[in-house]
Design an enzyme around this catalytic site. Sequence first.
Site, mmCIF file in Angstrom:
data_model
loop_
_atom_site.group_PDB
_atom_site.id
_atom_site.type_symbol
_atom_site.label_atom_id
_atom_site.label_comp_id
_atom_site.label_asym_id
_atom_site.label_seq_id
_atom_site.Cartn_x
_atom_site.Cartn_y
_atom_site.Cartn_z
ATOM 1 N N HIS A 158 39.022 40.032 42.093
ATOM 2 C CA HIS A 158 40.068 38.685 41.970
ATOM 3 C C HIS A 158 41.497 39.873 42.036
ATOM 4 O O HIS A 158 42.095 40.385 42.106
ATOM 5 C CB HIS A 158 40.535 39.320 40.299
ATOM 6 C CG HIS A 158 40.973 38.115 40.015
ATOM 7 N ND1 HIS A 158 41.447 36.899 39.534
ATOM 8 C CD2 HIS A 158 42.907 38.441 39.644
ATOM 9 C CE1 HIS A 158 41.921 35.865 38.618
ATOM 10 N NE2 HIS A 158 43.015 37.316 39.252
ATOM 11 N N CYS A 159 41.871 39.155 43.425
ATOM 12 C CA CYS A 159 43.245 39.230 43.883
ATOM 13 C C CYS A 159 44.671 38.468 42.957
ATOM 14 O O CYS A 159 44.421 37.537 43.033
ATOM 15 C CB CYS A 159 43.798 38.542 45.727
ATOM 16 S SG CYS A 159 44.704 39.537 46.495
ATOM 17 N N PRO A 160 45.326 39.525 42.771
ATOM 18 C CA PRO A 160 46.203 39.358 41.885
ATOM 19 C C PRO A 160 47.649 38.268 43.191
ATOM 20 O O PRO A 160 48.324 38.209 42.537
ATOM 21 C CB PRO A 160 46.929 40.583 41.057
ATOM 22 C CG PRO A 160 46.324 41.572 41.883
ATOM 23 C CD PRO A 160 45.257 41.505 42.786
ATOM 24 N N ASN A 173 46.436 35.147 43.182
ATOM 25 C CA ASN A 173 46.356 34.879 41.498
ATOM 26 C C ASN A 173 45.062 34.171 41.181
ATOM 27 O O ASN A 173 44.840 32.985 41.514
ATOM 28 C CB ASN A 173 47.810 33.828 41.062
ATOM 29 C CG ASN A 173 47.889 33.100 39.989
ATOM 30 O OD1 ASN A 173 46.788 33.731 38.888
ATOM 31 N ND2 ASN A 173 47.660 32.546 39.410
#
Length: 375
Positions: A182-184, A187
Amino acid sequence: MRSRQRMFAAVMRLLLKCLRLGRRRRFKLVRQAEQLWHYGHLCLRSLLYNSFTNGDVVLDSLFEPVYWLVDHVTRWFGVVFVALVIGLTSSIVAIVYICLLPLILQTYTPAWICWHLAYGHWNLIMIVFHYYMAITTSPGHPPQAKNDLTGVSICRKCIAPKPARTHHCSICNRCVLKMDHHCPWLNNCVGHYNHRYFFSFCLFMTMGCIYCSISGWEMFRDAYAAIERMKLLEKERLQVAANQTYYQTPPPTFSFRQRAFHKSVVYLWVLCSSVALALGALTLWHAALITRGETSIERHINRKERQRLQKKGKVFRNPYSYGSWDNWKVFLGVDVPRHWLTRVLLPSPHLPHGTGLSWDLPPCVMEQRAPLLAI
């Protein structure tokens, strides 16, 4: 005399009887306490018993509140990170157009001007396209109903079918097909349908930052020297103003436009160089994973499986790896040679091979690999 002896004996018998009763009661209370303790321990073990429980499970349970906090902070700060990426990238583009482009048009030869205009705009288009596609494209989710899915397990969090290479994202609270992470900064999860967009964005952003750092090195040195000269002249001007006489004049000051120009150039070079180092390392890491035909999550799983089989004298083989070159072709969606131009060097919204539910041999792979875990 005898009456006294009888009375004394009666008192002693009564005292001994009381002591026996008290001792029995104490023993009875102790036995009841032990029974309650064993019963409670048995109830607790029956509720928490799991044949798969080990030290790792206990440690994960203890850190569950920390995971919950990180997941929720990441979920809410994802919008902030996306806005930060857009803001920083827009500031660099604005500085290039406002400050550097007029200087390039005035001082460079026509050949270099054409090169900078062509490469700079191509790189910018590739960055914008792949970032937009990475944040707006769904990574892919398995269907809730089993239907005709083969070889699936059940996700213990979703209580739904979980195909091969699918993992649960605690931030999105959904299972993701071929999940990488999951890449912040997006998002969004990086999965089957947007993995190529994510890697391409990292690659072209790194290339753009390296291009700006190399091209602006001389400008950065001049701008930094000019800023140091500004500070020195400002210090001298203040000293002269404090001790000024009728024949002394303060040294000339830099205009606001000159100060803004030099500081913008320094800001551009420092930011691009920092991003090039950090994002370049991440890009190389993912390039190594793509070469081996695995994701970030699968790397840890495969490493443990490799160590487990090595102890048994067996060799681990990744069933989803088709060789280094073919792994890149499958990842980029290159079926014919012209796709290197139309799908890699130009913006392309083509879909990846397969649906993410099953992993058949892609058409671009020439040789069949035996999908064995161990031999």
